[in-house]
Design a protein around this motif. Structure first.
Motif, mmCIF file in Angstrom:
data_model
loop_
_atom_site.group_PDB
_atom_site.id
_atom_site.type_symbol
_atom_site.label_atom_id
_atom_site.label_comp_id
_atom_site.label_asym_id
_atom_site.label_seq_id
_atom_site.Cartn_x
_atom_site.Cartn_y
_atom_site.Cartn_z
ATOM 1 N N ASP A 1 0.829 -1.208 0.000
ATOM 2 C CA ASP A 1 0.000 0.000 0.000
ATOM 3 C C ASP A 1 0.862 1.256 0.000
ATOM 4 O O ASP A 1 0.548 2.237 -0.682
ATOM 5 C CB ASP A 1 -0.937 0.007 1.205
ATOM 6 C CG ASP A 1 -2.023 -1.048 1.119
ATOM 7 O OD1 ASP A 1 -2.262 -1.566 0.008
ATOM 8 O OD2 ASP A 1 -2.630 -1.361 2.174
ATOM 9 N N ARG B 1 0.920 4.199 -2.854
ATOM 10 C CA ARG B 1 0.757 5.631 -2.581
ATOM 11 C C ARG B 1 1.936 6.431 -3.126
ATOM 12 O O ARG B 1 1.751 7.501 -3.710
ATOM 13 C CB ARG B 1 0.613 5.875 -1.084
ATOM 14 C CG ARG B 1 -0.775 5.559 -0.549
ATOM 15 C CD ARG B 1 -0.965 6.095 0.855
ATOM 16 N NE ARG B 1 -0.017 5.545 1.802
ATOM 17 C CZ ARG B 1 -0.230 4.470 2.547
ATOM 18 N NH1 ARG B 1 -1.364 3.824 2.449
ATOM 19 N NH2 ARG B 1 0.686 4.039 3.394
ATOM 20 N N ASP C 1 1.823 9.295 -6.030
ATOM 21 C CA ASP C 1 2.396 10.618 -5.783
ATOM 22 C C ASP C 1 3.407 10.982 -6.857
ATOM 23 O O ASP C 1 3.398 12.097 -7.382
ATOM 24 C CB ASP C 1 3.047 10.659 -4.401
ATOM 25 C CG ASP C 1 3.680 11.999 -4.091
ATOM 26 O OD1 ASP C 1 2.999 13.029 -4.249
ATOM 27 O OD2 ASP C 1 4.877 12.015 -3.712
#
Length: 85
Positions: free
Chosen positions: A39, A43, A47
């Motif tokens: 996870d 992320r 980004d």
């Protein structure tokens, strides 16, 4: 060889059950850690994609500005060459 008593079999089965439960608990913890790290990577990737998109959007005028400066430089050179005659 003597046959094991039912109580010995029950104790051994209980010990095996405890070992299996401990192993599953350890494996479950390790899998949870792998999912958490996955996870985090997702992320970070999202980004980075957003930052890269922003950089690409802000970069587009640069070639246009460079072409405009080159055309102006050429025009000035031709104008100076024409006025020198």
């Amino acid at each position: 060889m003597t046959d094991p008593s039912p109580s010995d079999v029950a104790l051994e089965l209980e010990r095996l059950r405890g070992v299996v439960e401990a192993g599953f608990a350890r494996l479950d913890g390790q899998l949870a850690l792998v999912v958490q790290r996955g996870d985090q990577v997702d992320r970070q990737l999202a980004d980075h994609e957003a930052r890269l998109d922003a950089l690409e959007k802000n970069r587009w005028p640069l070639p246009s500005v460079l072409a405009l400066v080159a055309v102006i430089g050429l025009a000035l050179t031709l104008w100076q060459a024409g006025s020198a005659r």
